[in-house]
Scaffold this motif. Sequence first.
Motif, PDB file in Angstrom:
ATOM      1  N   ILE A 494       0.873  -1.178   0.000  1.00  0.00           N
ATOM      2  CA  ILE A 494       0.000   0.000   0.000  1.00  0.00           C
ATOM      3  C   ILE A 494       0.906   1.222   0.000  1.00  0.00           C
ATOM      4  N   GLY A 495       0.764   2.026  -1.035  1.00  0.00           N
ATOM      5  CA  GLY A 495       1.675   3.166  -1.200  1.00  0.00           C
ATOM      6  C   GLY A 495       0.976   4.514  -1.138  1.00  0.00           C
ATOM      7  N   GLU A 496       1.682   5.504  -0.536  1.00  0.00           N
ATOM      8  CA  GLU A 496       1.159   6.876  -0.444  1.00  0.00           C
ATOM      9  C   GLU A 496       2.076   7.788  -1.241  1.00  0.00           C
ATOM     10  N   ASP A 497       1.497   8.588  -2.098  1.00  0.00           N
ATOM     11  CA  ASP A 497       2.276   9.538  -2.895  1.00  0.00           C
ATOM     12  C   ASP A 497       2.682  10.704  -1.990  1.00  0.00           C
ATOM     13  N   ILE A 498       3.984  10.783  -1.683  1.00  0.00           N
ATOM     14  CA  ILE A 498       4.478  11.845  -0.781  1.00  0.00           C
ATOM     15  C   ILE A 498       5.374  12.822  -1.536  1.00  0.00           C
ATOM     16  N   THR A 499       5.214  12.883  -2.836  1.00  0.00           N
ATOM     17  CA  THR A 499       6.045  13.770  -3.675  1.00  0.00           C
ATOM     18  C   THR A 499       5.882  15.221  -3.250  1.00  0.00           C
ATOM     19  N   LYS A 500       4.646  15.732  -3.176  1.00  0.00           N
ATOM     20  CA  LYS A 500       4.386  17.138  -2.815  1.00  0.00           C
ATOM     21  C   LYS A 500       4.762  17.404  -1.366  1.00  0.00           C
ATOM     22  N   GLN A 501       4.511  16.407  -0.512  1.00  0.00           N
ATOM     23  CA  GLN A 501       4.854  16.569   0.911  1.00  0.00           C
ATOM     24  C   GLN A 501       6.350  16.805   1.076  1.00  0.00           C
ATOM     25  N   ARG A 502       7.171  16.000   0.334  1.00  0.00           N
ATOM     26  CA  ARG A 502       8.612  16.155   0.450  1.00  0.00           C
ATOM     27  C   ARG A 502       9.086  17.476  -0.155  1.00  0.00           C
ATOM     28  N   GLU A 503       8.447  17.916  -1.199  1.00  0.00           N
ATOM     29  CA  GLU A 503       8.784  19.221  -1.795  1.00  0.00           C
ATOM     30  C   GLU A 503       8.482  20.333  -0.804  1.00  0.00           C
TER      31      GLU A 503
END
Length: 576
Positions: A494-503
């Motif tokens: 189960i994956g969560e997109d954390i691209t924007k969070q890390r940016e």
Amino acid sequence: MMKNLRDESEIKYEFLFENSSFLIQNVSKDGKILHVNNAWCRLLGYSKEEALNLNLKDILHPSCMEHCMQLFKQVISGKSVKNIEAKFVSKSNKIINVLGSAQPLIIKGEFVSTYGIFKDVRDFTLKGIELEKLTELFKTISNNSVDAIFSKDADKKYTFVNKGMEEITGLKTEQLIGKTPDEIYDKILASQVNKIDLLCFKGEHINEIVKVLSHDKEYYLHVIQSPIRSNGRIIGSAGIVRNITKQKEYEKKLSNYLNELNIIFKNSPTGIIFVDSEHNILNANPEFCKKIGYSLAELKKMTYKDITYKDDLKKSNEQVKKLKEKVITEINLESRFVRKDKRIIWAKVNVSKVNDSFGKLIYNVVSFEDITKKIIYEKKLAEEKQWSEQLIKSAPNIVIGLGKNFEIMLFNEFAEKLTGYKSSEVIGKNWMRFFIQGAVKKDLYKLWDKLVRNKLANNTFENIIITKSGQKKLISWNNSLIEKEGKFKMILSIGEDITKQRESEKFLQSSQKMLSTTFSAMDDLVFVFDKDGKFIFYNAVSESLFLTPSKFLGKKLTKVMPKSISKLFRHCRNPQ
């Protein structure tokens, strides 16, 4: 083997009967002709069908009618009559002089019918020769019999024995003829034979099963023996003996086998019932009674249809029809049944036919396994599966399932939206080749190996995947090993997109660093505290004034500052 020998013997008897040159007739107690052979039909001119409609009186000439009917009464009373001189009348009214004998057929002590054997004679002076032929016929029939046949005189000495008698005693004819039982057999066997002879010479007809002990061996013999009379006096006896030891052994084995089956039937954890061709319940074991709630007495008054759920009757009847038509050899189905308390139960049913030796149905054996709990569990499982699939489908996260070799087994809608791929494009494809690029593959292979072997302490990690459009997405994964019966099935991730969070985190860190640099370069005293009044930052000037401002970090200003300064800071937090 004994059955085959009997069948062979019967064929030989029938052959001799039908092809004999003698006239042979079988007549009932009331004089009705029951059976005649071919020679009888040829000489009298009647067909066998016509003969069956005749009475003995229909073929006797009036001149010998009274004499012959008196002799017939003697035969009915159990006597054998020899040297019968009679005149038969043919269908064309031709008078035929015959010579012969008649004897009763007695089975189990009861008179059944008479048998008469006659010969067409031109001159009664030839009767001695004809009787010799009749005797030869009797010997021929006797020697072709698998049964032992014998006769004895008034002194209980054997006067005639056939081959069957030789086989059953193990002695040759010359060792038997002219000898009494005491001279031939051991004491125990001789005693048993003498007992039967004694009853026979008292006028009794013997028809019984005798248990014989000889040379420490046990035998079972079926003995039929009758007295021979002449002018009302018993002058000897004749008998037939059949060795039924093997039959008795078979019956014993069969009895033991049936007892074992009965024990299994009564104690089986599976419900069992016997049902006839009309669906009537013939028998039921305790387990079936327990499951269905009816007593055996109640079930015997019911049919199989009475306990079958009405919506399942059509399916059941279709299968029974196929079984009757031999389309199938047995029935296997799941069906619902109605208990006595009206509760519905599910059962796994097997129906097998039990036929007799002619292939005719005796009854059907129905085994009944209660699967109600299983059906409820499967229904619940199906509902949970449907719920899980719907949850996975509508989950706001990526949900993927990977096989041992990274083949994609599961790919939900969110994963489709995020990556731009349809599940039909990626199912069965290799995840690493499709979505992972660069040196990170090497690290992921190591992690994967530990995941599959369930040796990973922390099942969460992050990595970048490449979408269909070429975008890079940073995904935080939580992984679970799925096994079936102790064997690997898949890794569910189960994956969560954390691209924007890390940016955003990077931007915040950059902003904080820039702000810290600016405050540190100022000559004024700088303190930063949060909305709760706790110190979170100070600059170099504060160090020169307070010496150890680091002690203030995380503490409320009211605890570390004078009231006047504290009041000033509170005013800054809550300006009017």
